[in-house]
Design a protein around this motif. Structure first.
Motif, PDB file in Angstrom:
ATOM      1  N   UNK A  23     -26.794  11.082  17.129  1.00  0.00           N
ATOM      2  CA  UNK A  23     -26.641  10.754  18.538  1.00  0.00           C
ATOM      3  C   UNK A  23     -26.391  12.030  19.314  1.00  0.00           C
ATOM      4  N   UNK A  24     -27.154  12.199  20.341  1.00  0.00           N
ATOM      5  CA  UNK A  24     -26.956  13.350  21.219  1.00  0.00           C
ATOM      6  C   UNK A  24     -26.041  12.994  22.382  1.00  0.00           C
ATOM      7  N   UNK A  25     -25.468  11.810  22.342  1.00  0.00           N
ATOM      8  CA  UNK A  25     -24.699  11.307  23.476  1.00  0.00           C
ATOM      9  C   UNK A  25     -23.504  12.192  23.819  1.00  0.00           C
ATOM     10  N   UNK A  26     -22.718  12.581  22.818  1.00  0.00           N
ATOM     11  CA  UNK A  26     -21.540  13.392  23.109  1.00  0.00           C
ATOM     12  C   UNK A  26     -21.924  14.763  23.628  1.00  0.00           C
ATOM     13  N   UNK A  27     -22.952  15.350  23.056  1.00  0.00           N
ATOM     14  CA  UNK A  27     -23.405  16.662  23.521  1.00  0.00           C
ATOM     15  C   UNK A  27     -23.913  16.592  24.951  1.00  0.00           C
ATOM     16  N   UNK A  28     -24.675  15.549  25.263  1.00  0.00           N
ATOM     17  CA  UNK A  28     -25.191  15.414  26.627  1.00  0.00           C
ATOM     18  C   UNK A  28     -24.071  15.125  27.623  1.00  0.00           C
ATOM     19  N   UNK A  29     -23.064  14.372  27.208  1.00  0.00           N
ATOM     20  CA  UNK A  29     -21.923  14.125  28.104  1.00  0.00           C
ATOM     21  C   UNK A  29     -21.172  15.425  28.375  1.00  0.00           C
ATOM     22  N   UNK A  30     -20.967  16.233  27.335  1.00  0.00           N
ATOM     23  CA  UNK A  30     -20.287  17.513  27.520  1.00  0.00           C
ATOM     24  C   UNK A  30     -21.098  18.433  28.435  1.00  0.00           C
ATOM     25  N   UNK A  31     -22.408  18.509  28.191  1.00  0.00           N
ATOM     26  CA  UNK A  31     -23.272  19.362  29.023  1.00  0.00           C
ATOM     27  C   UNK A  31     -23.340  18.852  30.458  1.00  0.00           C
ATOM     28  N   UNK A  32     -23.261  17.553  30.647  1.00  0.00           N
ATOM     29  CA  UNK A  32     -23.216  17.015  32.010  1.00  0.00           C
ATOM     30  C   UNK A  32     -21.968  17.523  32.715  1.00  0.00           C
ATOM     31  N   UNK A  33     -20.851  17.551  32.008  1.00  0.00           N
ATOM     32  CA  UNK A  33     -19.622  18.076  32.597  1.00  0.00           C
ATOM     33  C   UNK A  33     -19.729  19.542  32.967  1.00  0.00           C
ATOM     34  N   UNK A  34     -20.452  20.300  32.159  1.00  0.00           N
ATOM     35  CA  UNK A  34     -20.583  21.740  32.416  1.00  0.00           C
ATOM     36  C   UNK A  34     -21.587  22.019  33.529  1.00  0.00           C
ATOM     37  N   UNK A  35     -22.746  21.384  33.477  1.00  0.00           N
ATOM     38  CA  UNK A  35     -23.864  21.800  34.320  1.00  0.00           C
ATOM     39  C   UNK A  35     -24.118  20.940  35.559  1.00  0.00           C
ATOM     40  N   UNK A  36     -23.702  19.671  35.566  1.00  0.00           N
ATOM     41  CA  UNK A  36     -23.990  18.837  36.728  1.00  0.00           C
ATOM     42  C   UNK A  36     -22.966  19.106  37.826  1.00  0.00           C
ATOM     43  N   UNK A  40     -21.528  13.979  40.347  1.00  0.00           N
ATOM     44  CA  UNK A  40     -22.696  13.631  39.536  1.00  0.00           C
ATOM     45  C   UNK A  40     -22.377  13.786  38.053  1.00  0.00           C
ATOM     46  N   UNK A  41     -21.535  14.751  37.713  1.00  0.00           N
ATOM     47  CA  UNK A  41     -21.150  14.979  36.316  1.00  0.00           C
ATOM     48  C   UNK A  41     -20.397  13.788  35.740  1.00  0.00           C
ATOM     49  N   UNK A  46     -21.790   8.205  32.764  1.00  0.00           N
ATOM     50  CA  UNK A  46     -21.088   6.945  32.519  1.00  0.00           C
ATOM     51  C   UNK A  46     -21.919   5.736  32.935  1.00  0.00           C
ATOM     52  N   UNK A  47     -22.654   5.841  34.024  1.00  0.00           N
ATOM     53  CA  UNK A  47     -23.534   4.747  34.438  1.00  0.00           C
ATOM     54  C   UNK A  47     -24.692   4.597  33.454  1.00  0.00           C
ATOM     55  N   UNK A  48     -25.231   5.718  32.984  1.00  0.00           N
ATOM     56  CA  UNK A  48     -26.295   5.655  31.975  1.00  0.00           C
ATOM     57  C   UNK A  48     -25.787   4.997  30.703  1.00  0.00           C
ATOM     58  N   UNK A  49     -24.578   5.321  30.298  1.00  0.00           N
ATOM     59  CA  UNK A  49     -23.967   4.702  29.128  1.00  0.00           C
ATOM     60  C   UNK A  49     -23.812   3.197  29.331  1.00  0.00           C
ATOM     61  N   UNK A  50     -23.326   2.803  30.491  1.00  0.00           N
ATOM     62  CA  UNK A  50     -23.127   1.379  30.767  1.00  0.00           C
ATOM     63  C   UNK A  50     -24.451   0.619  30.805  1.00  0.00           C
ATOM     64  N   UNK A  77     -15.906   4.377  26.340  1.00  0.00           N
ATOM     65  CA  UNK A  77     -16.089   4.904  27.692  1.00  0.00           C
ATOM     66  C   UNK A  77     -15.002   5.929  28.028  1.00  0.00           C
ATOM     67  N   UNK A  78     -13.775   5.653  27.603  1.00  0.00           N
ATOM     68  CA  UNK A  78     -12.681   6.592  27.857  1.00  0.00           C
ATOM     69  C   UNK A  78     -12.924   7.913  27.126  1.00  0.00           C
ATOM     70  N   UNK A  79     -13.422   7.839  25.899  1.00  0.00           N
ATOM     71  CA  UNK A  79     -13.706   9.058  25.135  1.00  0.00           C
ATOM     72  C   UNK A  79     -14.811   9.857  25.818  1.00  0.00           C
ATOM     73  N   UNK A  80     -15.847   9.175  26.309  1.00  0.00           N
ATOM     74  CA  UNK A  80     -16.898   9.890  27.030  1.00  0.00           C
ATOM     75  C   UNK A  80     -16.337  10.555  28.283  1.00  0.00           C
ATOM     76  N   UNK A  81     -15.426   9.898  28.984  1.00  0.00           N
ATOM     77  CA  UNK A  81     -14.818  10.500  30.172  1.00  0.00           C
ATOM     78  C   UNK A  81     -14.011  11.746  29.792  1.00  0.00           C
ATOM     79  N   UNK A  82     -13.308  11.698  28.663  1.00  0.00           N
ATOM     80  CA  UNK A  82     -12.556  12.877  28.193  1.00  0.00           C
ATOM     81  C   UNK A  82     -13.520  14.019  27.877  1.00  0.00           C
ATOM     82  N   UNK A  83     -14.641  13.705  27.224  1.00  0.00           N
ATOM     83  CA  UNK A  83     -15.618  14.738  26.880  1.00  0.00           C
ATOM     84  C   UNK A  83     -16.215  15.355  28.140  1.00  0.00           C
ATOM     85  N   UNK A  84     -16.506  14.536  29.140  1.00  0.00           N
ATOM     86  CA  UNK A  84     -17.011  15.063  30.410  1.00  0.00           C
ATOM     87  C   UNK A  84     -15.943  15.945  31.054  1.00  0.00           C
TER      88      UNK A  84
END
Length: 98
Positions: A23-36, A40-41, A46-50, A77-84
């Protein structure tokens, strides 16, 4: 580019599309936090995940007659928010060693 990354994010979550335990989900969530930029980050990943969860759950419910929604998904969802949030602490110009 953010929309293209979120499409990849949603596709990697589809069962059987990628190898097991990939799964690239965690990596993409982290990169969203860095680059978006800005909010939007937070909302785009989170909306895509939902949305992908709803589609996958509908597939399991209607096609295989399995109730796929579980309460632990809220923890996910909470873990994804922490990663972002961790991604937001970095800058796109940060060194790899930092």
């Amino acid at each position: 580019m953010p929309i293209a990354l979120m499409i990849v994010f949603a596709l990697t979550r589809w069962p059987g599309l990628m190898p097991p335990n990939f799964s690239a989900a965690y990596a993409l969530a982290f990169c969203a936090g860095v680059y978006f930029p800005g909010r939007l980050a937070w909302w785009l990943p989170l909306v895509t995940l939902a949305i992908s969860d709803v589609v996958i759950n509908c597939y399991y419910y209607f096609v295989q007659d399995i109730n796929a929604f579980q309460p632990y998904q809220l923890v996910n969802y909470a873990v994804f928010a922490v990663i972002i949030g961790l991604g937001r602490r970095f800058s796109d110009r940060s060194s790899w060693l930092a």
